[in-house]
Design an enzyme around this catalytic site. Structure first.
Site, PDB file in Angstrom:
ATOM      1  N   ASN A   9       0.806  -1.301   0.009  1.00  0.00           N
ATOM      2  CA  ASN A   9      -0.056   0.012  -0.037  1.00  0.00           C
ATOM      3  C   ASN A   9       0.894   1.273  -0.146  1.00  0.00           C
ATOM      4  OD1 ASN A   9      -2.065   1.903   0.388  1.00  0.00           O
ATOM      5  ND2 ASN A   9      -2.601   1.183   2.190  1.00  0.00           N
ATOM      6  N   ASP A  10       1.403   1.546   1.167  1.00  0.00           N
ATOM      7  CA  ASP A  10       2.179   2.713   1.374  1.00  0.00           C
ATOM      8  C   ASP A  10       3.171   2.862   0.299  1.00  0.00           C
ATOM      9  OD1 ASP A  10       0.686   3.582   3.234  1.00  0.00           O
ATOM     10  OD2 ASP A  10       1.841   3.154   5.033  1.00  0.00           O
TER      11      ASP A  10
END
Lengths: 101, 467
Positions: free
Chosen positions: B395-396
């Site tokens: 994600n990040d």
């Protein structure tokens, strides 16, 4: 004037840090996990100290306070040595090239 | 029985073999041979230690028995452990090195004659300093690794534990350690030695509890480094070259890994250590935005259709893949794609997962050839020329905000340019922000298709739809 042996050991230590620096930078990032497990295994060479401590006693009194700590340290270090090298080996066996089955 | 000089030469040889073991890891081809050299180095060190003991007593038998017990436990763990549990295994092993260092230091303190360090109550000054440093660092490594282990294993929550005055307390304890070492050297009271060890245990715990789950790659590397310095400290005490060389190697290795991990997150080492990152998920504005913006979501059929019609696909795995154990299903999916003459590669961000190289090991376990797996800087330009990016559990590390919004906490962190792909498939359980608590802009892009499901289940469904 004589040089203290400590200085020699310090020299070995500092030179080894440099060796470690260059050797570790050349490790490919995909093998960073095996690197950690193998460094784990080799740092358990501390077992040599544990063995000396465990054997430094009289035959009548095998488990005195000092050697007992030595024996415990032997178990801990041995877990690490066997576990570390074997798990590294297991991981490295998995890294295969294309079309080689 | 061999002379001290001869055994010193053998210890040097084993130190060199350890260097070669690390050198072997520069490529997967030479790595296995390197591991054997490491084992050889260890055998030499242990055998030489036995040979240099002057009088063999019955305790030798006990030493061998204890060695075998530990070895059996270690071998059992090594064969049984699943690859997904590797981060906690490494943390657990670090704690053992730390505790072993503490025990050896205690043994040396209680019986200095055995190590030629002087007599009880009158230990040589240099040795005393060395062994207290070894014991303190070992104790910090032990308790710190236990906390890291508990967090990685999920027994303890991965979220940071913060209280007021935390940094001040750590600083005070750190200063106390120095004073204790100083007074120990002056007085050689046993109680000070014990106090030193207890406080060091405490520091280890306090040091790791404020650090959150996704900072674990740094923590593990850092503890790796500490275990090395502890070993080196003991090596000085025992005047053992193998131990000094190894300690220095491991210490610098861990330090370099920490540096690489910090750089990959664009954070300073100090800010990771001080901890607390990701503690406040109170970014209300991000949540509001999430409610307003439309998201395109699809199912396995859509995903299979998109990929079937692509000519190149890049897979971006992350921690979510490890949690869902989706690596085998993923490999199956890739095999199907390859049969359709679709080019598939894998892109790995340095901090994907919970430890350095975590994703690589999992993919290797699923029989993914390592020459299809690329690091961030080697593959980042390829996203622009690829049809589909399949983000699974990451994600990040894909968040474009890191490049565009200077106010974002992850601004400046190198990220994978996933959004440059023609289309992005994003497997995720929900729209919740990632670890850093930041909304991922990628979710709302026109070319992104969200696949809301468990990573493994979704991948398996896609495999079915590819037939």
């Amino acid at each position: 004037m004589e040089i203290d042996p400590f200085i020699f050991r310090l020299s070995i230590f500092i030179l080894s840090i440099f060796i470690g620096y260059y050797v570790v930078w050349s490790v490919t990032p995909s093998l960073h996990t095996p690197l950690m497990s193998v460094t784990n295994a080799i740092s358990s060479v501390i077992i040599v100290g544990a063995i000396v401590a465990a054997l430094a006693n009289s035959s009548e009194n095998i488990f005195n306070s000092s050697s007992t700590f030595g024996f415990f340290a032997i178990i801990l270090a041995a877990i690490n040595i066997f576990g570390g090298f074997l798990v590294t080996q297991r991981m490295l066996q998995m890294y295969k090239k294309k079309n080689k089955k | 029985m061999i002379s001290a000089n001869l055994s010193a030469v053998f210890y040097l040889i084993s130190g060199i073999l350890f260097i070669l073991a690390l050198r072997g890891l520069s490529s997967p081809d030479t790595s296995r041979q390197g591991n054997y050299l490491g084992i050889a180095g260890m055998i030499i060190a242990i055998v030489v230690t036995f040979l240099s003991v002057e009088n063999f007593s019955t305790s030798l038998i006990y030493v061998i028995i204890f060695l075998m017990i530990g070895g059996a436990i270690g071998a059992f763990i090594a064969f049984k452990i699943p690859m997904t549990a590797m981060p906690e295994l490494v943390a657990g092993f670090h704690s053992l090195v730390g505790l072993a260092a503490v025990f050896v230091a205690i043994a040396a303190y209680l019986n200095p004659e055995a190590f030629n360090l002087g007599v009880t109550g009158n230990i040589k000054l240099a040795s005393l300093i060395e062994m207290s440093i070894g014991a303190a660092v070992g104790a910090i490594t032990f308790s710190g690794s236990i906390i890291a282990f508990l967090k990685l294993r999920g027994i303890m929550s991965g979220s940071p534990i913060i209280f007021t005055g935390q940094h001040f307390l750590n600083l005070a304890l750190g200063v106390t350690i120095f004073f204790l070492i100083f007074y120990l050297c002056k007085s050689q009271f046993d109680s000070i030695f014990w106090a030193l060890i207890v406080i060091s245990f405490l520091v280890g715990i306090l040091l790791i509890i404020p650090i959150g789950g996704a900072d674990m790659p740094v923590v593990i590397s850092m503890l790796n480094s500490y275990s090395g310095w502890a070993a080196a400290g003991i090596g000085f005490t025992l005047e053992n070259t193998a131990l000094i060389i190894t300690g220095a190697l491991v210490g610098s290795s861990g330090a370099i890994l920490s540096y690489i991990m910090c750089k990959a997150m664009n954070r300073s080492f100090l800010s990771v250590i001080l901890g607390g990152f990701g503690a406040d998920n109170s970014s209300d504005s991000a949540k509001e935005k999430a409610d307003q913006k439309p998201v395109k979501s699809g199912n396995a059929e859509d995903a299979a259709f998109l990929m079937k019609n692509a000519s190149s696909v890049i897979i971006v795995p992350g921690y979510g893949m490890a949690v869902a154990q989706a690596q085998h299903a993923l490999r199956e999916m890739v095999d199907k794609l390859k049969k359709n003459d679709i080019k598939v590669t894998y892109a790995i961000h340095p901090v994907a997962g919970r430890m350095p190289g975590h994703m690589n090991v999992l993919l290797a376990e699923a029989n993914v050839p390592y020459d299809e797996v690329f690091e961030l800087e080697d593959i980042n330009n390829d996203f622009a020329n690829s049809d589909v990016a399949f983000v699974i559990g990451a994600n990040d590390v894909t968040n474009p905000v890191a490049k565009t919004d200077p106010k974002s906490p992850i601004f400046g962190m190198p990220v994978l340019d996933v959004e440059k792909c023609k289309s992005v498939l994003f497997v995720k359980r929900s729209l919740s922000p990632g670890y850093a608590g930041i909304d991922n802009e990628l979710f709302y892009k026109d070319n992104t298709l969200m696949l809301f499901a468990d990573a493994k289940k979704m991948t398996e469904d896609i495999v079915k739809n590819l037939d």
